[in-house]
Design a protein around this motif. Structure first.
Motif, PDB file in Angstrom:
ATOM      1  N   ALA A  35       0.795  -1.226   0.000  1.00 64.04           N
ATOM      2  CA  ALA A  35       0.000   0.000   0.000  1.00 64.04           C
ATOM      3  C   ALA A  35       0.827   1.274   0.000  1.00 64.04           C
ATOM      4  O   ALA A  35       0.412   2.284  -0.568  1.00 64.04           O
ATOM      5  N   GLY A  36       1.979   1.252   0.664  1.00 68.02           N
ATOM      6  CA  GLY A  36       2.679   2.503   0.909  1.00 68.02           C
ATOM      7  C   GLY A  36       4.096   2.528   0.378  1.00 68.02           C
ATOM      8  O   GLY A  36       4.624   1.531  -0.109  1.00 68.02           O
ATOM      9  N   GLY A  37       4.709   3.708   0.506  1.00 71.09           N
ATOM     10  CA  GLY A  37       6.115   3.858   0.157  1.00 71.09           C
ATOM     11  C   GLY A  37       6.335   4.316  -1.267  1.00 71.09           C
ATOM     12  O   GLY A  37       5.755   3.768  -2.203  1.00 71.09           O
ATOM     13  N   GLU A  38       7.183   5.311  -1.420  1.00 71.77           N
ATOM     14  CA  GLU A  38       7.511   5.802  -2.759  1.00 71.77           C
ATOM     15  C   GLU A  38       8.628   4.979  -3.398  1.00 71.77           C
ATOM     16  O   GLU A  38       8.928   5.154  -4.575  1.00 71.77           O
ATOM     17  N   ASN A  39       9.252   4.111  -2.617  1.00 70.86           N
ATOM     18  CA  ASN A  39      10.363   3.301  -3.118  1.00 70.86           C
ATOM     19  C   ASN A  39      10.018   1.813  -3.079  1.00 70.86           C
ATOM     20  O   ASN A  39      10.888   0.966  -2.910  1.00 70.86           O
ATOM     21  N   ALA A  40       8.724   1.514  -3.225  1.00 69.24           N
ATOM     22  CA  ALA A  40       8.235   0.141  -3.135  1.00 69.24           C
ATOM     23  C   ALA A  40       8.338  -0.571  -4.477  1.00 69.24           C
ATOM     24  O   ALA A  40       8.180   0.039  -5.541  1.00 69.24           O
ATOM     25  N   CYS A  41       8.581  -1.874  -4.415  1.00 73.75           N
ATOM     26  CA  CYS A  41       8.724  -2.687  -5.625  1.00 73.75           C
ATOM     27  C   CYS A  41       7.388  -3.141  -6.195  1.00 73.75           C
ATOM     28  O   CYS A  41       7.338  -3.585  -7.348  1.00 73.75           O
ATOM     29  N   ALA A  42       6.322  -3.075  -5.408  1.00 77.27           N
ATOM     30  CA  ALA A  42       5.048  -3.632  -5.882  1.00 77.27           C
ATOM     31  C   ALA A  42       3.854  -2.821  -5.398  1.00 77.27           C
ATOM     32  O   ALA A  42       2.796  -3.368  -5.112  1.00 77.27           O
ATOM     33  N   ARG A  43       4.051  -1.492  -5.288  1.00 77.20           N
ATOM     34  CA  ARG A  43       2.904  -0.651  -4.925  1.00 77.20           C
ATOM     35  C   ARG A  43       2.095  -0.292  -6.164  1.00 77.20           C
ATOM     36  O   ARG A  43       0.903  -0.566  -6.240  1.00 77.20           O
ATOM     37  N   ARG A  44       2.749   0.338  -7.109  1.00 76.43           N
ATOM     38  CA  ARG A  44       2.064   0.758  -8.334  1.00 76.43           C
ATOM     39  C   ARG A  44       2.426  -0.174  -9.494  1.00 76.43           C
ATOM     40  O   ARG A  44       3.459  -0.836  -9.483  1.00 76.43           O
ATOM     41  N   LEU A  45       1.560  -0.194 -10.481  1.00 72.57           N
ATOM     42  CA  LEU A  45       1.721  -1.175 -11.555  1.00 72.57           C
ATOM     43  C   LEU A  45       2.946  -0.915 -12.417  1.00 72.57           C
ATOM     44  O   LEU A  45       3.491  -1.855 -13.002  1.00 72.57           O
ATOM     45  N   ASP A  46       3.393   0.341 -12.508  1.00 75.33           N
ATOM     46  CA  ASP A  46       4.606   0.577 -13.283  1.00 75.33           C
ATOM     47  C   ASP A  46       5.808  -0.085 -12.608  1.00 75.33           C
ATOM     48  O   ASP A  46       6.684  -0.647 -13.288  1.00 75.33           O
ATOM     49  N   ARG A  62       8.253  -3.580 -13.751  1.00 73.11           N
ATOM     50  CA  ARG A  62       9.719  -3.690 -13.676  1.00 73.11           C
ATOM     51  C   ARG A  62      10.134  -4.882 -12.822  1.00 73.11           C
ATOM     52  O   ARG A  62      11.108  -5.579 -13.137  1.00 73.11           O
ATOM     53  N   LEU A  63       9.381  -5.131 -11.752  1.00 74.04           N
ATOM     54  CA  LEU A  63       9.672  -6.298 -10.912  1.00 74.04           C
ATOM     55  C   LEU A  63       9.486  -7.582 -11.709  1.00 74.04           C
ATOM     56  O   LEU A  63      10.330  -8.496 -11.648  1.00 74.04           O
ATOM     57  N   TRP A  64       8.408  -7.643 -12.492  1.00 74.40           N
ATOM     58  CA  TRP A  64       8.136  -8.877 -13.255  1.00 74.40           C
ATOM     59  C   TRP A  64       9.141  -9.070 -14.381  1.00 74.40           C
ATOM     60  O   TRP A  64       9.451 -10.197 -14.753  1.00 74.40           O
ATOM     61  N   ASP A  65       9.673  -7.989 -14.894  1.00 75.49           N
ATOM     62  CA  ASP A  65      10.751  -8.111 -15.873  1.00 75.49           C
ATOM     63  C   ASP A  65      11.956  -8.824 -15.251  1.00 75.49           C
ATOM     64  O   ASP A  65      12.674  -9.559 -15.935  1.00 75.49           O
ATOM     65  N   ALA A  66      12.140  -8.620 -13.941  1.00 76.27           N
ATOM     66  CA  ALA A  66      13.284  -9.214 -13.250  1.00 76.27           C
ATOM     67  C   ALA A  66      13.034 -10.653 -12.822  1.00 76.27           C
ATOM     68  O   ALA A  66      13.955 -11.480 -12.841  1.00 76.27           O
ATOM     69  N   VAL A  67      11.790 -10.974 -12.426  1.00 72.30           N
ATOM     70  CA  VAL A  67      11.542 -12.292 -11.815  1.00 72.30           C
ATOM     71  C   VAL A  67      10.610 -13.177 -12.645  1.00 72.30           C
ATOM     72  O   VAL A  67      10.430 -14.353 -12.316  1.00 72.30           O
ATOM     73  N   GLY A  68      10.015 -12.639 -13.697  1.00 72.00           N
ATOM     74  CA  GLY A  68       8.973 -13.365 -14.416  1.00 72.00           C
ATOM     75  C   GLY A  68       9.410 -14.677 -15.037  1.00 72.00           C
ATOM     76  O   GLY A  68       8.577 -15.553 -15.297  1.00 72.00           O
ATOM     77  N   ASP A  69      10.713 -14.847 -15.273  1.00 69.75           N
ATOM     78  CA  ASP A  69      11.197 -16.105 -15.834  1.00 69.75           C
ATOM     79  C   ASP A  69      11.292 -17.209 -14.792  1.00 69.75           C
ATOM     80  O   ASP A  69      11.521 -18.376 -15.136  1.00 69.75           O
ATOM     81  N   ALA A 128      -5.405   1.847  -1.667  1.00 71.73           N
ATOM     82  CA  ALA A 128      -4.631   2.785  -0.853  1.00 71.73           C
ATOM     83  C   ALA A 128      -3.313   3.141  -1.516  1.00 71.73           C
ATOM     84  O   ALA A 128      -2.738   4.206  -1.261  1.00 71.73           O
ATOM     85  N   GLY A 129      -2.817   2.253  -2.385  1.00 74.45           N
ATOM     86  CA  GLY A 129      -1.571   2.499  -3.089  1.00 74.45           C
ATOM     87  C   GLY A 129      -1.722   3.351  -4.329  1.00 74.45           C
ATOM     88  O   GLY A 129      -0.726   3.691  -4.970  1.00 74.45           O
ATOM     89  N   GLY A 130      -2.970   3.685  -4.695  1.00 73.38           N
ATOM     90  CA  GLY A 130      -3.188   4.593  -5.815  1.00 73.38           C
ATOM     91  C   GLY A 130      -3.570   3.942  -7.121  1.00 73.38           C
ATOM     92  O   GLY A 130      -3.462   4.575  -8.182  1.00 73.38           O
ATOM     93  N   GLU A 131      -4.050   2.699  -7.063  1.00 76.02           N
ATOM     94  CA  GLU A 131      -4.502   2.014  -8.277  1.00 76.02           C
ATOM     95  C   GLU A 131      -6.024   1.844  -8.236  1.00 76.02           C
ATOM     96  O   GLU A 131      -6.561   1.271  -7.289  1.00 76.02           O
ATOM     97  N   GLU A 132      -6.707   2.353  -9.233  1.00 76.54           N
ATOM     98  CA  GLU A 132      -8.157   2.177  -9.324  1.00 76.54           C
ATOM     99  C   GLU A 132      -8.489   0.688  -9.455  1.00 76.54           C
ATOM    100  O   GLU A 132      -7.794  -0.056 -10.159  1.00 76.54           O
ATOM    101  N   LEU A 133      -9.560   0.254  -8.783  1.00 79.50           N
ATOM    102  CA  LEU A 133      -9.926  -1.164  -8.835  1.00 79.50           C
ATOM    103  C   LEU A 133     -10.651  -1.531 -10.135  1.00 79.50           C
ATOM    104  O   LEU A 133     -10.635  -2.694 -10.530  1.00 79.50           O
ATOM    105  N   LEU A 134     -11.259  -0.555 -10.769  1.00 77.19           N
ATOM    106  CA  LEU A 134     -11.953  -0.840 -12.026  1.00 77.19           C
ATOM    107  C   LEU A 134     -10.942  -1.321 -13.065  1.00 77.19           C
ATOM    108  O   LEU A 134      -9.942  -0.656 -13.337  1.00 77.19           O
TER     109      LEU A 134
END
Length: 260
Positions: free
Chosen positions: A136-147, A151-158, A172-178
């Motif tokens: 939900a929080g933090g401006e330096n989070a790896c999985a708060r916002r979808l952008d 980038r995280l999935w580019d690193a671990v998706g394989d 709460a993290g700023g992503e619309e649920l729709l």
């Protein structure tokens, strides 16, 4: 669709029965501590249960950080919890996406996630699916916002990695649920578990404060829509113990038409 709740770890199956839950999530050790989980005397009973089991890793784990004194113990603890989760027949191990400190390069955090899976591979890999959860929080989070998640999935998706979508954290993290599920799946290709929680905090507040589904600041129908679109098992992490969570489970079953 299996629906359940996060419960106390002492007797998860009794907690499941008290909520008419088909799944439970619980900790295997102190969520705020660094101690490795101990073998459970009820492991055989848990493995044989018809209730689906999920383990939540301790909150202290942060494999993304550049701080060696946190990152290295985090890797070891995550692997230890995966082994303990496998011992009880859990279907997955949920762990928060983590963060880097202010001023640190977030790209290094994503690479540290990649190195975590490489570290596990050196000992045969994680014995249960690891499900990274959005936060939900933090401006330096790896999985708060979808952008950042992209980038995280580019690193671990394989690697063999799954995703746990928390509705409170997303809102709460700023992503619309729709249409959130479509946007997440465009990145991860999957949603393995939904944490169905309303939010005491407002949109983009950064506050990780869960509320019952008929309370909080999120339209409950939006939470239901996320669950329906995800088509994944559901865990409520809501207040109120067996009564509050049981009511949330019943609410979801009614809305989704899944029955008891």
């Amino acid at each position: 669709m299996r629906i359940g709740a996060h419960v106390d770890q002492a007797d998860p199956l009794a907690e499941a029965a008290a909520r008419s839950a088909e799944a439970v999530q619980f900790f295997l050790s102190d969520p705020q501590g660094w101690k490795a989980p101990k073998p459970r005397e009820d492991a055989a009973r848990l493995r044989a249960a018809e209730v689906d089991l999920y383990v939540h890793a301790p909150y202290v784990i942060n494999v993304a950080t550049l701080n060696n004194r946190i990152r290295i113990p985090s890797r070891k603890l995550l692997l230890g919890h995966a082994a303990a989760a496998a011992e009880i027949g859990a279907k997955g191990l949920i762990v928060h996406g983590g963060h880097v400190n202010a001023g640190d390069d977030l790209a290094v955090g994503f690479d540290n996630w990649r190195k975590t899976f490489a570290y596990a591979a050196d000992s045969g890999g994680f014995p249960v699916p690891v499900l990274i959860e959005n936060t939900a929080g933090g401006e330096n989070a790896c999985a708060r916002r979808l952008d950042a998640l992209a980038r995280l999935w580019d690193a671990v998706g394989d690697h063999e990695v799954g995703f746990c979508l928390d509705t409170c954290h997303a809102y709460a993290g700023g992503e619309e649920l729709l249409d959130l599920v479509d946007r997440v799946k465009a990145i991860t290709g999957r949603i393995d578990l939904v944490h169905a929680n309303n939010s005491k905090g407002g949109f983009n507040s950064g506050q990780d404060r869960h509320d019952n589904l008929d309370g909080g600041t999120i339209d409950p129908d939006l939470v239901v829509a996320v669950i329906r679109a995800a088509g994944a098992p559901v865990i409520v992490e809501t207040p109120g113990g067996a009564a509050g969570q049981g009511a949330d489970i019943a609410f979801l079953r009614d809305k989704l038409g899944t029955g008891a």
